[in-house]
Design a protein around this motif. Structure first.
Motif, PDB file in Angstrom:
ATOM      1  N   LEU A 102       0.829  -1.208   0.000  1.00 36.31           N
ATOM      2  CA  LEU A 102       0.000   0.000   0.000  1.00 36.31           C
ATOM      3  C   LEU A 102       0.865   1.262   0.000  1.00 36.31           C
ATOM      4  N   ILE A 103       1.926   1.272   0.797  1.00 39.80           N
ATOM      5  CA  ILE A 103       2.798   2.445   0.869  1.00 39.80           C
ATOM      6  C   ILE A 103       3.464   2.698  -0.483  1.00 39.80           C
ATOM      7  N   GLU A 104       3.948   1.614  -1.097  1.00 42.61           N
ATOM      8  CA  GLU A 104       4.601   1.758  -2.393  1.00 42.61           C
ATOM      9  C   GLU A 104       3.623   2.240  -3.462  1.00 42.61           C
ATOM     10  N   GLU A 105       2.389   1.766  -3.398  1.00 37.78           N
ATOM     11  CA  GLU A 105       1.386   2.188  -4.376  1.00 37.78           C
ATOM     12  C   GLU A 105       1.047   3.662  -4.218  1.00 37.78           C
ATOM     13  N   VAL A 106       0.915   4.118  -2.981  1.00 32.21           N
ATOM     14  CA  VAL A 106       0.633   5.540  -2.764  1.00 32.21           C
ATOM     15  C   VAL A 106       1.787   6.397  -3.270  1.00 32.21           C
ATOM     16  N   ARG A 107       3.010   5.961  -2.972  1.00 32.21           N
ATOM     17  CA  ARG A 107       4.173   6.732  -3.420  1.00 32.21           C
ATOM     18  C   ARG A 107       4.253   6.756  -4.949  1.00 32.21           C
ATOM     19  N   GLY A 108       4.110   5.574  -5.578  1.00 35.40           N
ATOM     20  CA  GLY A 108       4.270   5.513  -7.030  1.00 35.40           C
ATOM     21  C   GLY A 108       3.125   6.131  -7.798  1.00 35.40           C
ATOM     22  N   ASN A 109       1.897   5.903  -7.346  1.00 33.85           N
ATOM     23  CA  ASN A 109       0.729   6.337  -8.116  1.00 33.85           C
ATOM     24  C   ASN A 109       0.318   7.777  -7.858  1.00 33.85           C
ATOM     25  N   TYR A 110       0.669   8.309  -6.681  1.00 32.76           N
ATOM     26  CA  TYR A 110       0.158   9.635  -6.334  1.00 32.76           C
ATOM     27  C   TYR A 110       1.256  10.660  -6.034  1.00 32.76           C
ATOM     28  N   VAL A 111       2.303  10.238  -5.327  1.00 33.06           N
ATOM     29  CA  VAL A 111       3.348  11.203  -4.938  1.00 33.06           C
ATOM     30  C   VAL A 111       4.337  11.429  -6.074  1.00 33.06           C
ATOM     31  N   ASP A 112       4.901  10.340  -6.603  1.00 32.57           N
ATOM     32  CA  ASP A 112       5.892  10.481  -7.677  1.00 32.57           C
ATOM     33  C   ASP A 112       5.273  11.072  -8.946  1.00 32.57           C
ATOM     34  N   SER A 113       4.001  10.815  -9.160  1.00 32.34           N
ATOM     35  CA  SER A 113       3.338  11.350 -10.361  1.00 32.34           C
ATOM     36  C   SER A 113       2.875  12.787 -10.194  1.00 32.34           C
ATOM     37  N   GLY A 114       2.993  13.311  -8.974  1.00 31.78           N
ATOM     38  CA  GLY A 114       2.611  14.710  -8.747  1.00 31.78           C
ATOM     39  C   GLY A 114       1.133  14.934  -8.510  1.00 31.78           C
ATOM     40  N   LYS A 115       0.346  13.854  -8.340  1.00 32.77           N
ATOM     41  CA  LYS A 115      -1.091  14.028  -8.111  1.00 32.77           C
ATOM     42  C   LYS A 115      -1.371  14.560  -6.711  1.00 32.77           C
ATOM     43  N   ILE A 116      -0.515  14.227  -5.740  1.00 37.92           N
ATOM     44  CA  ILE A 116      -0.675  14.697  -4.358  1.00 37.92           C
ATOM     45  C   ILE A 116       0.517  15.575  -4.022  1.00 37.92           C
ATOM     46  N   LYS A 117       0.222  16.748  -3.444  1.00 39.50           N
ATOM     47  CA  LYS A 117       1.294  17.713  -3.182  1.00 39.50           C
ATOM     48  C   LYS A 117       1.313  18.208  -1.745  1.00 39.50           C
ATOM     49  N   THR A 118       0.533  17.543  -0.855  1.00 45.55           N
ATOM     50  CA  THR A 118       0.532  17.936   0.553  1.00 45.55           C
ATOM     51  C   THR A 118       0.663  16.701   1.432  1.00 45.55           C
ATOM     52  N   ALA A 119       1.153  16.914   2.651  1.00 42.28           N
ATOM     53  CA  ALA A 119       1.277  15.813   3.601  1.00 42.28           C
ATOM     54  C   ALA A 119      -0.102  15.291   3.995  1.00 42.28           C
ATOM     55  N   ALA A 120      -1.057  16.200   4.172  1.00 45.71           N
ATOM     56  CA  ALA A 120      -2.423  15.768   4.496  1.00 45.71           C
ATOM     57  C   ALA A 120      -3.011  14.929   3.376  1.00 45.71           C
ATOM     58  N   GLY A 121      -2.668  15.290   2.120  1.00 46.82           N
ATOM     59  CA  GLY A 121      -3.161  14.507   0.987  1.00 46.82           C
ATOM     60  C   GLY A 121      -2.614  13.092   0.998  1.00 46.82           C
ATOM     61  N   VAL A 122      -1.341  12.946   1.359  1.00 50.07           N
ATOM     62  CA  VAL A 122      -0.754  11.601   1.450  1.00 50.07           C
ATOM     63  C   VAL A 122      -1.439  10.801   2.555  1.00 50.07           C
ATOM     64  N   ALA A 123      -1.662  11.437   3.723  1.00 49.94           N
ATOM     65  CA  ALA A 123      -2.327  10.749   4.835  1.00 49.94           C
ATOM     66  C   ALA A 123      -3.736  10.322   4.443  1.00 49.94           C
ATOM     67  N   ILE A 124      -4.455  11.195   3.745  1.00 46.61           N
ATOM     68  CA  ILE A 124      -5.825  10.872   3.317  1.00 46.61           C
ATOM     69  C   ILE A 124      -5.813   9.696   2.349  1.00 46.61           C
ATOM     70  N   GLN A 125      -4.839   9.672   1.436  1.00 49.47           N
ATOM     71  CA  GLN A 125      -4.763   8.580   0.470  1.00 49.47           C
ATOM     72  C   GLN A 125      -4.422   7.262   1.149  1.00 49.47           C
ATOM     73  N   ILE A 126      -3.541   7.306   2.149  1.00 46.84           N
ATOM     74  CA  ILE A 126      -3.215   6.084   2.896  1.00 46.84           C
ATOM     75  C   ILE A 126      -4.458   5.551   3.605  1.00 46.84           C
ATOM     76  N   VAL A 127      -5.213   6.453   4.238  1.00 43.87           N
ATOM     77  CA  VAL A 127      -6.446   6.044   4.917  1.00 43.87           C
ATOM     78  C   VAL A 127      -7.443   5.460   3.916  1.00 43.87           C
ATOM     79  N   THR A 128      -7.586   6.113   2.758  1.00 44.88           N
ATOM     80  CA  THR A 128      -8.532   5.640   1.743  1.00 44.88           C
ATOM     81  C   THR A 128      -8.152   4.254   1.242  1.00 44.88           C
ATOM     82  N   ASP A 129      -6.862   4.066   0.922  1.00 48.34           N
ATOM     83  CA  ASP A 129      -6.431   2.761   0.423  1.00 48.34           C
ATOM     84  C   ASP A 129      -6.548   1.684   1.506  1.00 48.34           C
TER      85      ASP A 129
END
Length: 300
Positions: A102-129
């Motif tokens: 799950l962590i790798e998917e969030v990093r690859g699909n959302y952070v590295d691609s630039g879709k998420i640009k805030t720490a809160a956004g990363v936390a929300i995506q982790i919770v969602t996944d």
């Protein structure tokens, strides 16, 4: 131990991911980012249930995600894994005991691609996944309910182990729902601004949908148990009814046989040449009377 650090693209936000860290590494990161000691203890507890807290400017949450569990009587700890998350406007720290896709998917699909640009956004995506890991088991449990329901109503012979299977299913669904209810504090307490607000609404909608799904599974399991017990009781009643009918037929016949089996000297019917056929005829008439009486009462 695996410690990975990355920077969210086009921001000054650092993401530190710790998988099964040592005490020294945890305290090193804690000292650098001034993490609360009590929340740090919670983050290191592998059995800790979902929660959300805020200390100064640091947000802290624990969320649990499901994984495959084949035990008949699983516990919350055996069927789920914990992720602890610390985040502010300038950093996010994730802590877990083992490597999680799950962590790798969030990093690859959302952070590295630039879709998420805030720490809160990363936390929300982790919770969602993490919440999405509850969808597959909900579908599996619903399919199992449908299977037991078809076996219950369409099969002529009810398997004796069916009630055991329904009980295990109900127990597992109850544990899943308990985790979802405990996760409600996390989902409802996170705040988001700007671009992250739709993602937060999606997470809350997903949480609500999952709670309703597991409510439905539990209701169906309870109903199946009640129906199974009712059908079992009905089957027992049918057997008792059949035995009662036989006993009613044989009670007067047994009485007649008992009377004439006493062989007293002055029983005139014993010496009558028509005694035996008359007795058989009377028995036959009694049987017919009982039969037609049962038919009239609609007991046959």
């Amino acid at each position: 131990m695996a410690l990975k650090t990355c920077r969210i693209e086009n921001t000054d936000i650092t993401w530190i991911d710790l998988a099964d860290p040592s005490q020294e590494e945890v305290h090193s990161v804690s000292s650098e980012y001034n993490l609360n000691s009590y929340t740090l203890l919670d983050s290191l507890d592998p059995d800790h249930l979902p929660k959300y807290e805020e200390h100064n400017d640091t947000h802290f949450l624990i969320i649990r995600l499901l994984h495959d569990e084949k035990q008949k009587m699983p516990s919350i700890q055996s069927l789920s894994s914990k992720i602890a998350v610390f985040f502010t406007d300038t950093f996010i720290i994730t802590l877990h005991r083992s490597s999680l896709p799950l962590i790798e998917e969030v990093r690859g699909n959302y952070v590295d691609s630039g879709k998420i640009k805030t720490a809160a956004g990363v936390a929300i995506q982790i919770v969602t996944d993490a919440l999405r890991t509850f969808e597959g088991p909900a579908i599996d449990l619903s399919n199992a309910i449908d299977y037991y329901e078809s076996k219950l109503f369409l099969s002529k012979n009810i398997a004796p182990d069916m009630i055991e299977g329904i009980y295990y299913l109900k127990n597992k669904a109850g544990l899943y729902k308990k985790l979802l209810l405990l996760s409600n504090e996390v989902v409802s307490s996170i705040h988001a601004l700007g671009e992250e607000r739709p993602a937060l609404r999606d997470a809350r909608d997903l949480h609500t949908k999952l709670v309703l799904l597991y409510d439905q599974v539990l209701d169906d399991a309870h109903n199946l148990l009640n129906i199974y017990l009712s059908l079992s009781a009905q089957k027992t009643n049918d057997v008792m009814k059949l035995l009662t009918i036989f006993s009613v037929f044989f009670m007067p016949l047994t009485f007649i046989v008992g009377v004439y089996g006493m062989n007293f000297k002055y029983m005139p019917e014993l010496r009558s040449p028509l005694g035996y056929p008359l007795t058989l005829l009377i028995m036959l008439v009694i049987c017919f009377v009982i039969f037609f009486w049962f038919k009239r009462k609609k007991w046959l």
